[in-house]
Design an enzyme around this catalytic site. Sequence first.
Site, short mmCIF file in Angstrom:
data_model
loop_
_atom_site.label_atom_id
_atom_site.label_comp_id
_atom_site.label_asym_id
_atom_site.label_seq_id
_atom_site.Cartn_x
_atom_site.Cartn_y
_atom_site.Cartn_z
N TYR A 119 -2.88 -0.61 9.79
CA TYR A 119 -2.54 -0.90 8.75
C TYR A 119 -1.05 -0.22 8.44
CZ TYR A 119 -4.45 -1.53 3.92
OH TYR A 119 -4.92 -1.72 2.76
N SER B 89 0.73 -1.55 -0.03
CA SER B 89 0.00 -0.09 0.00
C SER B 89 0.32 1.05 0.00
CB SER B 89 -1.09 0.23 1.34
OG SER B 89 -1.57 1.61 1.66
#
Length: 340
Positions: A245, A232
Site C-alpha cells: 500500500y 497517504s
Amino acid sequence: MKSTTALPPKSAKSSKSAGPAQTAAKHREVQRAQDEKDGAKPAAKKSSQPAQAGSRPQPANPMPAQHLSKPGQEADMALRPRFEAPDYQGSGKLEGMTALITGGDSGIGRAVALLYAREGADVAIVHLDEDEDAEETRRHVEDEGARCIVIKGDVCDPAFCREAVDKTVEAFGKLDILVNNAAFQLHAASIEDITDERFDLTLRTNVFGYFQMARAAVPHLGQGSSIINTGSVTGLEGSAHLLDYSTTKGAIHAFTKSLASNLLPKGIRVNAVAPGPVWTPLNPADSPPEKVKDFGKNTDMQRPAQPEELSPAYVFLAAPSCASYITGIVLPITGSVGAV
C-alpha cells in the site's frame, strides 16, 4: 596646524560587544535563571487528552473494536464517520462545475462529494459494489441542491474508466474535476506474506486505477480544471506493515508531480492530499478489532481524523478561485507535526 581626534578615556563604555569572558558569564547567568525555574515546577507532561482544534469535538480512542469484510460498508460501521461538516458554509467556489470522484460512496470520497455539492458542483460517484453507501451519498449530494449520478464498476479496468468518464460527460455535459480516491489496503507482517496476486491487486487499484482515470478524463478537461489524487502519509514516511500500500502511495505522489508538469501547458492543475489515519471503512476492513480501537492514537493529536476534517482541502485544491497558482503539491493532513 595638524588636527587631532580626541580618544575616549579607557574607562568609557565602548559600542563594541563584551569580551569572551563577559559573554560566557552572561550565558551562565541565563542558565542559572532557567535552572531555578526548572526546579520550581515539574516538567511539562504531554497532554493525555486528544487534541481538538475544530468547530466541534471529534471522536477519540478507543474506537469501536470492529472488523469489516472488504471492501467495507460505511453503513455497517459501529461508529459512523463524520462527513456532514455542519459548520462549513458554501460560497459558490465550484459553481457550474462537474466532479467525478472514485471511491465516492463513503469515507473521504463521500465527504468530498458533499462539500463539492455545497459549493455548487454536480457530482458523479464511482464505487465498487457498496450500493447502500453510494445511494446514501447520492441523497446527501442531492439534498445540497446538486445533481448526482452513481456509477458502479472497477477502476482496475481501463474500459470501465473510459465508461465512467463518458457517463459523467453525457449526464452533465462536461467534466472539470477528477478526484482519484478509490483504494485497496491490507496489512501484512512480512513481505513474504504478500503474494504476486495481492501485489498486483494493490497496484492495479491504487496506481493503474489513478492513471487510467486520469488518461480517460484529460481529453475532457480544460483550462481551470484539476485532478486531485488521494495519497497517504504512508507514501511520505513508509509503513512496516503496509508494504504494498505505501509503495503505491509513494507512486501516486510521484505521479501527481509528473502529471502536473505534463498538463501545465493546458492550464490543468494536478495535486494530491496525503491523509494520516482517517476514520473510514478502509481501516476496520484492514486491521483486526484489537488494533482498530487504537487507530490514530499515535498521531500528535492522539486520535484519527474524521472525513469532514479533510474534505475542505479538496475544495481548496479544486477551486480556481483558491488554488489557481498551486500545482504539483502533496498536501499532508496527518494530525502530526513534521509529516514531510
